[in-house]
Scaffold this active site. Structure first.
Site, PDB file in Angstrom:
ATOM      1  N   ILE A 179      -0.532   5.884   4.713  1.00  0.00           N
ATOM      2  CA  ILE A 179      -1.604   4.876   4.771  1.00  0.00           C
ATOM      3  C   ILE A 179      -1.481   4.079   6.068  1.00  0.00           C
ATOM      4  CG2 ILE A 179      -1.841   4.612   2.254  1.00  0.00           C
ATOM      5  CD1 ILE A 179      -0.511   1.770   2.723  1.00  0.00           C
ATOM      6  N   ASP A 180      -0.289   4.123   6.682  1.00  0.00           N
ATOM      7  CA  ASP A 180      -0.052   3.312   7.886  1.00  0.00           C
ATOM      8  C   ASP A 180      -0.682   3.888   9.157  1.00  0.00           C
ATOM      9  OD1 ASP A 180       1.469   1.710   6.286  1.00  0.00           O
ATOM     10  OD2 ASP A 180       3.376   2.597   6.890  1.00  0.00           O
TER      11      ASP A 180
ATOM     12  N   MET B 270      -0.463  -3.986   4.242  1.00  0.00           N
ATOM     13  CA  MET B 270       0.725  -3.180   4.549  1.00  0.00           C
ATOM     14  C   MET B 270       0.767  -2.821   6.032  1.00  0.00           C
ATOM     15  SD  MET B 270       1.662  -0.758   1.372  1.00  0.00           S
ATOM     16  CE  MET B 270       2.708  -1.402   0.064  1.00  0.00           C
TER      17      MET B 270
ATOM     18  N   GLU C  63       2.344  -6.854   7.106  1.00  0.00           N
ATOM     19  CA  GLU C  63       3.593  -7.298   6.468  1.00  0.00           C
ATOM     20  C   GLU C  63       4.773  -7.349   7.451  1.00  0.00           C
ATOM     21  OE1 GLU C  63       5.183  -4.459   3.651  1.00  0.00           O
ATOM     22  OE2 GLU C  63       4.273  -2.801   4.735  1.00  0.00           O
TER      23      GLU C  63
ATOM     24  N   ARG D  66      -4.416 -20.692   1.406  1.00  0.00           N
ATOM     25  CA  ARG D  66      -3.960 -19.832   0.307  1.00  0.00           C
ATOM     26  C   ARG D  66      -3.566 -18.479   0.885  1.00  0.00           C
ATOM     27  NH1 ARG D  66      -4.207 -24.014  -2.072  1.00  0.00           N
ATOM     28  NH2 ARG D  66      -5.231 -24.436  -4.060  1.00  0.00           N
TER      29      ARG D  66
HETATM   30  O1  F6P Z   1       4.780   3.711   4.622  1.00  0.00           O
HETATM   31  C1  F6P Z   1       3.856   3.342   3.686  1.00  0.00           C
HETATM   32  C2  F6P Z   1       4.140   1.999   3.102  1.00  0.00           C
HETATM   33  O2  F6P Z   1       3.116   1.737   2.179  1.00  0.00           O
HETATM   34  C3  F6P Z   1       4.281   0.858   4.101  1.00  0.00           C
HETATM   35  O3  F6P Z   1       3.066   0.368   4.585  1.00  0.00           O
HETATM   36  C4  F6P Z   1       5.073  -0.150   3.306  1.00  0.00           C
HETATM   37  O4  F6P Z   1       5.812  -0.980   4.150  1.00  0.00           O
HETATM   38  C5  F6P Z   1       5.970   0.702   2.491  1.00  0.00           C
HETATM   39  O5  F6P Z   1       5.361   1.973   2.386  1.00  0.00           O
HETATM   40  C6  F6P Z   1       6.260   0.153   1.111  1.00  0.00           C
HETATM   41  O6  F6P Z   1       7.155   0.982   0.490  1.00  0.00           O
HETATM   42  P1  F6P Z   1       7.578   0.941  -1.038  1.00  0.00           P
HETATM   43  O7  F6P Z   1       6.542   1.705  -1.804  1.00  0.00           O
HETATM   44  O8  F6P Z   1       8.883   1.611  -1.071  1.00  0.00           O
HETATM   45  O9  F6P Z   1       7.604  -0.502  -1.458  1.00  0.00           O
END
Ligand code: F6P
Length: 342
Positions: free
Chosen positions: A127-128, A170, A223, A266
């Site tokens: 998704i990144d 994310m 994040e 918020r």
């Molecule tokens: O690499 C995909 C991702 O969704 C990132 O955007 C995010 O930091 C990470 O995975 C979160 O991972 P997990 O599902 O282990 O919390």
């Protein structure tokens, strides 16, 4: 007749099932047999596999997640697991392994291909959208659409209450989701891991908006973004948050903005919602095209490659090319986003 293995590794994402379905259907067409490996590389370590047929892969196109299950393993793989994987692979009689994954999963694929000559074809997912060698990864479009819808929803409540709303999306290392969803959702500021946040600049922009009569603002933050001038530990102490962990930047940012502007602020952390549920048509189509191509590479005996999207055509690159560095966010899009900061 060939025996083709398939696995999905790392974080799940919408569109994985479209690749699995396409691999199975194209393989059946070619007279190949497909073995599904459960839970990513762990399934090869534990010898957990089953034959995938037409029936098992029917009706999964619109389903999020992965019917094979997945697991996270950080590369490089140590000797014990390498040995188990290579032994189980040989014992299974597979002629090729289609590996669907992001950075970590494909780094392990490269290690197994290089050091142990495992016949691997990679398929990029995330998704990144942080993988090089491909214009887009499937899963990204769905995540951007989900985040954009959330921004739209938060826009109306921010406006009604005259508030700042910080929306954390994310993206630990790259700001692709923040950038595209931020522009599509009309964010007033977009903050990404690539550029440390200049908090005074952000607050000045919010104040300027208020002066112009806009008593609400939407800020989108990845994040993984960092705040310039503060270490993570300082921020944790300042806001009494205990140990810092990913998923907290939104809250920290909201506290700082409120402190510096006195505007009611918020925060909304979108989290794993961005990875769940049905894939968009774009991601289903991309996944299907990539799955089809992966079987073609298996047929041609082209291993150590990753299928990819290049100028809207499906092609392939060396896996090495895809994992050697992360794909940078689009500089043109950043320029566009900036026009809306003032
Ligand atoms: O690499 C995909 C991702 O969704 C990132 O955007 C995010 O930091 C990470 O995975 C979160 O991972 P997990 O599902 O282990 O919390």
């Amino acid at each position: 007749m060939k025996k083709v293995g398939i696995l999905t590794g790392g974080a799940d994402c919408p569109g994985l099932n479209s690749v699995i379905r396409a691999v199975v259907r194209k393989s059946i067409d070619e007279g190949f047999v497909v073995t599904g490996v459960k839970n990513g590389w762990s399934g090869l370590v534990d010898n957990d596999m089953r034959i995938l047929d037409y029936k098992l892969t029917s009706g999964i196109l619109a389903r999020g997640g992965t019917i094979l299950g997945t697991s996270r393993i950080v590369p490089p793989l140590e000797k014990r697991r390498i040995n188990l994987i290579t032994e189980n692979f040989k014992r299974s009689g597979m002629d090729a392994l289609i590996t669907i994954g992001g950075e970590d999963t494909l780094k392990i694929a490269l290690q197994l291909y290089r050091e142990h000559a495992l016949p691997i074809v990679g398929v990029p997912k995330s998704i990144d959208n942080a993988l090089s060698g491909t214009d887009y990864t499937f899963g990204f479009d769905t995540a951007v659409n989900i985040a954009t819808e959330c921004i739209d929803r938060l826009h109306t409540t921010a406006e009604s209450h005259h508030r700042i709303i910080v929306i954390e999306v994310m993206g630990l290392h790259t700001g692709w989701i923040a950038l595209e969803a931020g522009i599509a959702g009309g964010a007033h500021y977009i903050l990404m891991p690539e550029f440390p946040i200049e908090i005074n600049k952000v607050c000045a922009s919010l104040k300027a908006r208020h002066k112009r009569g806009k008593s609400f603002s939407i800020i989108v933050v990845s994040e993984g973004a960092q705040i310039k001038g503060y270490t993570k530990e300082e921020l944790d102490r300042k806001f009494n948050r205990g140990t810092h962990r990913v998923g907290r930047i939104g809250e920290v940012l909201a506290d700082l903005i409120e402190e510096k502007t006195s505007y009611e602020t918020r925060v909304s952390v979108l989290g794993h919602i961005q990875r769940g549920g049905i894939p968009t048509a774009y991601d289903r189509l991309l996944g299907t095209r990539l799955g089809f191509k992966a079987v073609e590479l298996v047929k041609e005996g082209k291993f150590g490659k990753m299928v990819s999207l290049q100028n809207n055509k499906i092609s392939y690159v060396d896996i090495e090319e895809a994992v050697k560095q992360r794909k940078m966010i689009d500089a043109d899009l950043i320029e566009i986003a900036k026009v809306f900061y003032t």
